[in-house]
Design a protein around this motif. Structure first.
Motif, mmCIF file in Angstrom:
data_model
loop_
_atom_site.group_PDB
_atom_site.id
_atom_site.type_symbol
_atom_site.label_atom_id
_atom_site.label_comp_id
_atom_site.label_asym_id
_atom_site.label_seq_id
_atom_site.Cartn_x
_atom_site.Cartn_y
_atom_site.Cartn_z
ATOM 1 N N THR A 30 0.829 -1.220 0.000
ATOM 2 C CA THR A 30 0.000 0.000 0.000
ATOM 3 C C THR A 30 0.859 1.264 0.000
ATOM 4 O O THR A 30 0.405 2.316 -0.445
ATOM 5 C CB THR A 30 -0.969 0.034 1.202
ATOM 6 O OG1 THR A 30 -0.221 0.070 2.417
ATOM 7 C CG2 THR A 30 -1.896 -1.169 1.196
ATOM 8 N N GLY A 31 2.111 1.167 0.480
ATOM 9 C CA GLY A 31 3.020 2.316 0.416
ATOM 10 C C GLY A 31 3.266 2.729 -1.030
ATOM 11 O O GLY A 31 3.381 3.915 -1.345
ATOM 12 N N TYR A 81 0.578 5.181 -2.164
ATOM 13 C CA TYR A 81 0.813 6.577 -1.748
ATOM 14 C C TYR A 81 1.963 7.181 -2.562
ATOM 15 O O TYR A 81 1.922 8.347 -2.951
ATOM 16 C CB TYR A 81 1.096 6.655 -0.236
ATOM 17 C CG TYR A 81 -0.144 6.351 0.583
ATOM 18 C CD1 TYR A 81 -1.106 7.340 0.810
ATOM 19 C CD2 TYR A 81 -0.389 5.074 1.072
ATOM 20 C CE1 TYR A 81 -2.273 7.059 1.517
ATOM 21 C CE2 TYR A 81 -1.546 4.787 1.779
ATOM 22 C CZ TYR A 81 -2.483 5.780 2.005
ATOM 23 O OH TYR A 81 -3.640 5.498 2.696
ATOM 24 N N ARG A 82 2.965 6.360 -2.826
ATOM 25 C CA ARG A 82 4.079 6.840 -3.658
ATOM 26 C C ARG A 82 3.598 7.145 -5.077
ATOM 27 O O ARG A 82 4.054 8.111 -5.703
ATOM 28 C CB ARG A 82 5.205 5.793 -3.688
ATOM 29 C CG ARG A 82 5.968 5.704 -2.376
ATOM 30 C CD ARG A 82 6.964 4.543 -2.375
ATOM 31 N NE ARG A 82 7.685 4.468 -1.121
ATOM 32 C CZ ARG A 82 8.832 5.108 -0.867
ATOM 33 N NH1 ARG A 82 9.402 5.834 -1.820
ATOM 34 N NH2 ARG A 82 9.420 5.007 0.303
ATOM 35 N N SER A 90 5.404 11.661 2.350
ATOM 36 C CA SER A 90 4.860 11.779 3.712
ATOM 37 C C SER A 90 3.743 12.802 3.773
ATOM 38 O O SER A 90 2.733 12.597 4.453
ATOM 39 C CB SER A 90 5.945 12.169 4.709
ATOM 40 O OG SER A 90 6.916 11.177 4.773
ATOM 41 N N ALA A 150 0.677 11.371 2.116
ATOM 42 C CA ALA A 150 0.050 10.338 2.953
ATOM 43 C C ALA A 150 -0.598 10.925 4.208
ATOM 44 O O ALA A 150 -1.365 10.242 4.881
ATOM 45 C CB ALA A 150 1.080 9.278 3.338
ATOM 46 N N ARG A 154 -6.070 9.596 1.932
ATOM 47 C CA ARG A 154 -6.126 8.328 2.676
ATOM 48 C C ARG A 154 -7.480 7.649 2.471
ATOM 49 O O ARG A 154 -7.546 6.446 2.258
ATOM 50 C CB ARG A 154 -5.884 8.539 4.177
ATOM 51 C CG ARG A 154 -4.541 9.186 4.503
ATOM 52 C CD ARG A 154 -4.144 8.935 5.957
ATOM 53 N NE ARG A 154 -3.841 7.533 6.168
ATOM 54 C CZ ARG A 154 -2.692 6.955 5.831
ATOM 55 N NH1 ARG A 154 -1.713 7.653 5.305
ATOM 56 N NH2 ARG A 154 -2.518 5.667 6.031
ATOM 57 N N GLY A 199 1.515 -2.107 5.148
ATOM 58 C CA GLY A 199 1.448 -0.652 5.183
ATOM 59 C C GLY A 199 1.670 -0.105 6.583
ATOM 60 O O GLY A 199 2.568 -0.571 7.306
ATOM 61 N N ARG A 200 0.873 0.918 6.922
ATOM 62 C CA ARG A 200 1.004 1.541 8.239
ATOM 63 C C ARG A 200 -0.284 1.440 9.049
ATOM 64 O O ARG A 200 -0.272 1.514 10.263
ATOM 65 C CB ARG A 200 1.345 3.037 8.101
ATOM 66 C CG ARG A 200 2.598 3.361 7.288
ATOM 67 C CD ARG A 200 3.841 2.924 8.013
ATOM 68 N NE ARG A 200 5.056 3.445 7.381
ATOM 69 C CZ ARG A 200 5.577 2.994 6.254
ATOM 70 N NH1 ARG A 200 5.006 2.008 5.603
ATOM 71 N NH2 ARG A 200 6.694 3.533 5.776
ATOM 72 N N ASP A 201 -1.408 1.324 8.334
ATOM 73 C CA ASP A 201 -2.731 1.405 8.974
ATOM 74 C C ASP A 201 -3.621 0.233 8.580
ATOM 75 O O ASP A 201 -4.835 0.330 8.656
ATOM 76 C CB ASP A 201 -3.418 2.710 8.548
ATOM 77 C CG ASP A 201 -3.599 2.780 7.027
ATOM 78 O OD1 ASP A 201 -2.917 2.015 6.311
ATOM 79 O OD2 ASP A 201 -4.432 3.563 6.561
ATOM 80 N N ARG A 235 10.962 10.402 8.481
ATOM 81 C CA ARG A 235 9.705 9.780 8.039
ATOM 82 C C ARG A 235 8.983 9.082 9.193
ATOM 83 O O ARG A 235 7.765 9.111 9.284
ATOM 84 C CB ARG A 235 9.975 8.811 6.897
ATOM 85 C CG ARG A 235 10.283 9.568 5.622
ATOM 86 C CD ARG A 235 9.831 8.834 4.406
ATOM 87 N NE ARG A 235 10.642 7.641 4.215
ATOM 88 C CZ ARG A 235 10.154 6.497 3.777
ATOM 89 N NH1 ARG A 235 8.878 6.363 3.528
ATOM 90 N NH2 ARG A 235 10.961 5.472 3.599
ATOM 91 N N ASP A 240 5.208 9.860 10.037
ATOM 92 C CA ASP A 240 4.208 8.778 9.983
ATOM 93 C C ASP A 240 3.531 8.586 11.342
ATOM 94 O O ASP A 240 2.337 8.307 11.423
ATOM 95 C CB ASP A 240 4.862 7.441 9.576
ATOM 96 C CG ASP A 240 5.286 7.419 8.110
ATOM 97 O OD1 ASP A 240 4.844 8.286 7.342
ATOM 98 O OD2 ASP A 240 6.077 6.520 7.754
ATOM 99 N N ARG A 281 1.411 12.196 12.509
ATOM 100 C CA ARG A 281 0.324 12.845 11.762
ATOM 101 C C ARG A 281 -1.028 12.601 12.454
ATOM 102 O O ARG A 281 -1.219 11.609 13.154
ATOM 103 C CB ARG A 281 0.303 12.359 10.305
ATOM 104 C CG ARG A 281 -0.105 10.932 10.161
ATOM 105 C CD ARG A 281 -0.222 10.498 8.708
ATOM 106 N NE ARG A 281 -0.531 9.091 8.693
ATOM 107 C CZ ARG A 281 0.129 8.178 7.991
ATOM 108 N NH1 ARG A 281 1.126 8.507 7.218
ATOM 109 N NH2 ARG A 281 -0.233 6.910 8.061
HETATM 110 O O1 DC Z 1 6.312 1.794 2.992
HETATM 111 P P1 DC Z 1 6.750 2.986 2.160
HETATM 112 O O2 DC Z 1 8.032 3.614 2.632
HETATM 113 O O3 DC Z 1 6.795 2.700 0.702
HETATM 114 O O4 DC Z 1 5.582 4.060 2.398
HETATM 115 C C1 DC Z 1 5.579 5.294 1.746
HETATM 116 C C2 DC Z 1 4.876 6.344 2.584
HETATM 117 O O5 DC Z 1 3.469 6.108 2.627
HETATM 118 C C3 DC Z 1 5.349 6.479 4.026
HETATM 119 O O6 DC Z 1 5.553 7.834 4.317
HETATM 120 C C4 DC Z 1 4.196 5.950 4.838
HETATM 121 C C5 DC Z 1 3.007 6.100 3.955
HETATM 122 N N1 DC Z 1 2.050 4.994 4.097
HETATM 123 C C6 DC Z 1 0.919 5.222 4.811
HETATM 124 O O7 DC Z 1 0.745 6.305 5.353
HETATM 125 N N2 DC Z 1 -0.032 4.244 4.926
HETATM 126 C C7 DC Z 1 0.156 3.048 4.347
HETATM 127 N N3 DC Z 1 -0.799 2.113 4.473
HETATM 128 C C8 DC Z 1 1.344 2.787 3.627
HETATM 129 C C9 DC Z 1 2.291 3.783 3.517
#
Ligand code: DC
Length: 211
Positions: free
Chosen positions: A32-33, A36-37, A93, A96, A102, A123-125, A170, A174, A177
């Motif tokens: 999922t990153g 966002y990229r 960042s 995202a 989002r 991912g993150r979430d 970062r 992350d 936020r």
């Molecule tokens: O995992 P990555 O480094 O490719 O993620 C890129 C950016 O996207 C990083 O700043 C975190 C954000 N991200 C996010 O907020 N939620 C996700 N599910 C995946 C990545």
């Protein structure tokens, strides 16, 4: 629907583990990153300032993103290399952190899993927001030094100290936020990969799934 959520900071081993785990379980995998990229890349390519929230939201809603193993197509062009470059990494960042971006990505991620009957999402979430009912939630982590060392092996044109400073920046963005910050879901299993091999991490996760 069988969904495995893998969350954690950059350099914690998520991508490698997610890919290998998906292979083992015969599921598909979504980075999922990379989505966002892809949005950050589309904004830069169209000359839009990544901090222009309304313009970036419009892009997030209409951009075509096709993410597959290791690559991404943005509006039909291969951007797999560009999304890992320093410009996109600097811009992502802020992209995202935009709540409307989002919301759009979360809805695409849910749709992705629904049409496949599940999958491994990293991912993150994922465990906190995208799939709070995931079959298994793993939060991968590792010491900042080890994460920076892993990342600097991947990006050969930057030295360790630059990578470490960028990672720290970062992490702070992350985690700090307002909109869906990186945090451990209450029911996630935390796996510290600092001293573990890839196979050991995989074995641990498969054990959790079987257990
Ligand atoms: O995992 P990555 O480094 O490719 O993620 C890129 C950016 O996207 C990083 O700043 C975190 C954000 N991200 C996010 O907020 N939620 C996700 N599910 C995946 C990545």
């Amino acid at each position: 629907m069988r969904v495995i959520a893998l969350d954690g900071p950059a350099g914690s081993g998520k991508s490698t583990i997610a890919r290998r785990l998906a292979d083992r379980l015969d599921l598909e995998y979504l980075d999922t990153g990379a989505m966002y990229r892809g949005v950050a890349f589309a904004a830069l390519r169209r000359g839009v300032d990544p901090s222009d929230a309304d313009a970036v939201t419009r892009i997030a809603r209409d951009v075509e993103l096709v993410v597959d193993d290791g690559g991404i197509r943005v509006d039909g062009s291969d951007a797999s290399i560009e999304i890992r470059g320093p410009e996109v990494t600097r811009a992502v960042s802020i992209v995202a952190a935009n709540p409307s971006v989002r919301a759009e990505m979360v809805s695409r991620q849910r749709e992705w899993a629904r049409t496949r009957g599940g999958g491994v999402l990293e991912g993150r979430d994922i465990g906190t927001v995208v799939f709070p009912d995931a079959s298994l939630k793993v939060y991968l982590t590792a010491s900042p030094e080890v994460r920076a060392a892993r990342r600097s092996q991947e990006v050969t044109d930057l030295d360790y100290h630059t990578v470490a400073a960028d990672l720290a920046r970062r992490d702070a963005l992350d985690q700090g936020r307002d909109s869906d910050p990186l945090r451990t879901a209450d029911d996630a299993v935390v796996v510290d990969t600092t001293d573990l091999t890839i196979d050991a991490v995989l074995d641990r996760i498969v054990e959790l799934l079987d257990g």
